[in-house]
Design an enzyme around this catalytic site. Structure first.
Site, PDB file in Angstrom:
ATOM      1  N   ARG A 237      43.891  40.848  48.661  1.00 53.36           N
ATOM      2  CA  ARG A 237      42.854  41.682  49.267  1.00 53.36           C
ATOM      3  C   ARG A 237      43.351  42.135  50.639  1.00 53.36           C
ATOM      4  NH1 ARG A 237      41.050  42.370  45.065  1.00 53.36           N
ATOM      5  NH2 ARG A 237      38.978  41.981  44.221  1.00 53.36           N
ATOM      6  N   ASP A 261      49.367  46.569  47.871  1.00 45.33           N
ATOM      7  CA  ASP A 261      48.513  47.172  46.855  1.00 45.33           C
ATOM      8  C   ASP A 261      47.081  47.269  47.359  1.00 45.33           C
ATOM      9  OD1 ASP A 261      48.064  48.222  44.204  1.00 45.33           O
ATOM     10  OD2 ASP A 261      46.960  46.379  43.774  1.00 45.33           O
ATOM     11  N   GLU A 266      40.730  50.176  52.806  1.00 49.53           N
ATOM     12  CA  GLU A 266      41.046  51.008  51.635  1.00 49.53           C
ATOM     13  C   GLU A 266      39.851  51.768  51.077  1.00 49.53           C
ATOM     14  OE1 GLU A 266      42.429  47.757  49.053  1.00 49.53           O
ATOM     15  OE2 GLU A 266      40.762  48.172  47.704  1.00 49.53           O
ATOM     16  N   HIS A 298      45.548  50.010  45.130  1.00 46.94           N
ATOM     17  CA  HIS A 298      44.831  48.911  44.453  1.00 46.94           C
ATOM     18  C   HIS A 298      44.926  49.100  42.931  1.00 46.94           C
ATOM     19  CE1 HIS A 298      41.505  45.740  45.244  1.00 46.94           C
ATOM     20  NE2 HIS A 298      42.142  45.465  44.129  1.00 46.94           N
TER      21      HIS A 298
HETATM   22  P1  NAD Z   1      42.220  32.183  41.187  1.00 45.18           P
HETATM   23  O1  NAD Z   1      40.846  31.797  41.601  1.00 45.18           O
HETATM   24  O2  NAD Z   1      42.688  31.804  39.819  1.00 45.18           O
HETATM   25  O3  NAD Z   1      43.292  31.627  42.239  1.00 45.18           O
HETATM   26  C1  NAD Z   1      43.105  31.668  43.621  1.00 45.18           C
HETATM   27  C2  NAD Z   1      43.834  30.488  44.223  1.00 45.18           C
HETATM   28  O4  NAD Z   1      43.745  30.593  45.640  1.00 45.18           O
HETATM   29  C3  NAD Z   1      43.245  29.137  43.809  1.00 45.18           C
HETATM   30  O5  NAD Z   1      44.241  28.269  43.362  1.00 45.18           O
HETATM   31  C4  NAD Z   1      42.596  28.620  45.093  1.00 45.18           C
HETATM   32  O6  NAD Z   1      42.638  27.212  45.208  1.00 45.18           O
HETATM   33  C5  NAD Z   1      43.479  29.282  46.139  1.00 45.18           C
HETATM   34  N1  NAD Z   1      42.867  29.332  47.467  1.00 45.18           N
HETATM   35  C6  NAD Z   1      41.562  29.415  47.789  1.00 45.18           C
HETATM   36  N2  NAD Z   1      41.416  29.410  49.123  1.00 45.18           N
HETATM   37  C7  NAD Z   1      42.667  29.318  49.650  1.00 45.18           C
HETATM   38  C8  NAD Z   1      43.168  29.241  50.956  1.00 45.18           C
HETATM   39  N3  NAD Z   1      42.341  29.253  52.014  1.00 45.18           N
HETATM   40  N4  NAD Z   1      44.502  29.142  51.131  1.00 45.18           N
HETATM   41  C9  NAD Z   1      45.324  29.099  50.059  1.00 45.18           C
HETATM   42  N5  NAD Z   1      44.919  29.152  48.784  1.00 45.18           N
HETATM   43  C10 NAD Z   1      43.592  29.263  48.588  1.00 45.18           C
HETATM   44  O7  NAD Z   1      42.296  33.762  41.395  1.00 45.18           O
HETATM   45  P2  NAD Z   1      43.341  34.787  40.768  1.00 45.18           P
HETATM   46  O8  NAD Z   1      42.810  35.327  39.486  1.00 45.18           O
HETATM   47  O9  NAD Z   1      44.709  34.184  40.792  1.00 45.18           O
HETATM   48  O10 NAD Z   1      43.231  35.989  41.824  1.00 45.18           O
HETATM   49  C11 NAD Z   1      43.637  35.811  43.180  1.00 45.18           C
HETATM   50  C12 NAD Z   1      43.147  37.002  43.993  1.00 45.18           C
HETATM   51  O11 NAD Z   1      43.841  38.174  43.580  1.00 45.18           O
HETATM   52  C13 NAD Z   1      41.658  37.369  43.767  1.00 45.18           C
HETATM   53  O12 NAD Z   1      40.810  36.596  44.612  1.00 45.18           O
HETATM   54  C14 NAD Z   1      41.604  38.825  44.110  1.00 45.18           C
HETATM   55  O13 NAD Z   1      41.243  38.989  45.479  1.00 45.18           O
HETATM   56  C15 NAD Z   1      43.044  39.301  43.902  1.00 45.18           C
HETATM   57  N6  NAD Z   1      43.159  40.284  42.795  1.00 45.18           N
HETATM   58  C16 NAD Z   1      43.726  41.498  43.042  1.00 45.18           C
HETATM   59  C17 NAD Z   1      43.858  42.430  42.019  1.00 45.18           C
HETATM   60  C18 NAD Z   1      44.505  43.785  42.227  1.00 45.18           C
HETATM   61  O14 NAD Z   1      44.356  44.691  41.376  1.00 45.18           O
HETATM   62  N7  NAD Z   1      45.280  43.980  43.288  1.00 45.18           N
HETATM   63  C19 NAD Z   1      43.363  42.123  40.757  1.00 45.18           C
HETATM   64  C20 NAD Z   1      42.817  40.861  40.529  1.00 45.18           C
HETATM   65  C21 NAD Z   1      42.705  39.948  41.565  1.00 45.18           C
END
Ligand code: NAD
Length: 335
Positions: A237, A261, A266, A298
């Site tokens: 994000r 991305d 944005e 994105h």
């Molecule tokens: P997920 O919930 O499976 O994994 C997130 C991980 O981050 C977890 O293991 C959690 O413990 C960890 N985490 C939480 N707080 C933290 C912190 N303070 N420091 C370090 N690690 C921490 O989520 P995911 O499906 O892997 O997605 C991750 C992120 O990717 C989403 O939250 C979203 O913002 C982003 N995303 C972006 C796109 C895109 O198109 N660019 C698409 C999907 C998701």
């Protein structure tokens, strides 16, 4: 009577997939181009639920308006939910659902695409050869093999990304608030502190959610702990990075490359064609002026498989909601 769903931020590609998947459900879908916010929330009046995307701004005022229209469900067709005031939704009895894992592969693969493109200057080579310039000056890259990549956030996407990096023969350092030690052992990777990750990584990639703790994780203070010439990739994000500090790092050459991305502001630009307008966001304009920065709009999620899964999961959650069933993708407030 068909339930009415107001689908915001709807692009032609969303409509194609949602219309196809909706044949199974028979909802009455009304598509709105704009992302939901306080200025256009009135468009939701008359609907039974809203379906929104990453750049909606659903603060407590918007939640209150939705509630006043009799809307009790906000269906995010994305994984992140930082743009919805979950506490306000709970206070108003409005449920929020999301799509937690439509395709971690889509995002992890886009992350790798940004890394390889930046490293081997593919974006520049594309333009250069089109102009009849076949020089290699400035294009020297590095072998990914043997380099160290620091992965912040080892959830679904981080884990898939780690698999890709290991396939290239990279060393992986990981940081997560909740380390998955069994995963680390099975994959032969190491969890370290953030400071260790900053100090030892050639590439740093962000896969944690945006929370109060992670907002501006990448800022002056963390950047100064990194290796000179580090590559930073953000498919998480926008607000994980303090963009002005990133720009300072790029100007001083502390940061060698950035693949973005997502961008903290944005919402004003991404997903729309602004090519006829004057760019008024000086920070974005500055970012776009660096030849060692790639900005994508994105789009990491944007694969056929992900779109299909997003539509299926969203429609299924909406259907479960109206059937009074348990919502397995509900987002609940965590203090
Ligand atoms: P997920 O919930 O499976 O994994 C997130 C991980 O981050 C977890 O293991 C959690 O413990 C960890 N985490 C939480 N707080 C933290 C912190 N303070 N420091 C370090 N690690 C921490 O989520 P995911 O499906 O892997 O997605 C991750 C992120 O990717 C989403 O939250 C979203 O913002 C982003 N995303 C972006 C796109 C895109 O198109 N660019 C698409 C999907 C998701």
């Amino acid at each position: 009577m068909a339930y009415k769903i107001a689908v915001f931020d709807a692009k032609p590609y969303d409509r194609v997939t949602f219309d196809r998947v909706n044949e199974k459900y028979g909802f009455e879908l009304t598509y709105h181009k704009e992302h939901l916010d306080i200025n256009n929330v009135v468009l939701a009046n008359g609907a039974d639920a809203v379906c929104i995307f990453v750049n909606a701004v659903v603060d407590s005022d918007v939640v209150a308006k939705l509630k006043s229209y009799g809307i009790n469900l906000i269906a995010l067709r994305c994984a992140g939910f930082n743009n919805v005031d979950i506490l306000a939704a709970e206070k108003h009895g409005v449920k929020v659902v999301r799509v937690p894992d439509y395709s971690p592969h889509a995002i992890a693969e886009h992350t790798l695409a940004l890394m390889l493109c930046l490293n081997r200057k593919v974006h520049r080579a594309f333009l250069r050869t089109r102009d009849g310039n076949f020089s290699l000056v400035g294009f020297e890259g590095f072998d990914m093999y043997g380099k160290t990549v620091g992965v912040i956030g080892t959830g679904k996407i981080g884990k898939v990304a780690i698999g890709l990096f290991k396939g290239l023969g990279m060393n992986v350092l990981a940081y997560d608030l909740y380390p998955d030690n069994a995963f680390a052992e099975a994959e032969g990777i190491k969890y370290v502190t953030l400071d260790e990750l900053y100090a030892n990584s050639n590439i740093i990639t962000l896969h944690c959610p945006l929370t109060k703790e992670t907002e501006y994780l990448i800022c002056d203070e963390s950047i100064k702990k990194m290796k000179d010439g580090v590559m930073i990739v953000n498919t998480g994000r926008g607000k994980l990075i303090h963009t002005r500090h990133l720009i300072d790092g790029l100007l001083s050459r502390k940061i060698g490359y950035a693949g973005l991305d997502v961008y903290e502001e944005e919402g004003a630009y991404f997903y729309e064609d602004h090519s006829d307008a004057v760019m008024t966001d000086d920070v974005l304009a500055r970012l776009l002026s660096f030849n060692n920065v790639i900005v994508t709009s994105h789009q990491a999620f944007f694969t056929q498989e992900a779109m299909e899964n997003i539509a299926n999961t969203t429609m299924n959650s909406i259907s479960d909601f109206f059937a009074g069933k348990e919502l397995k993708n509900q987002v609940v407030y965590k203090a």
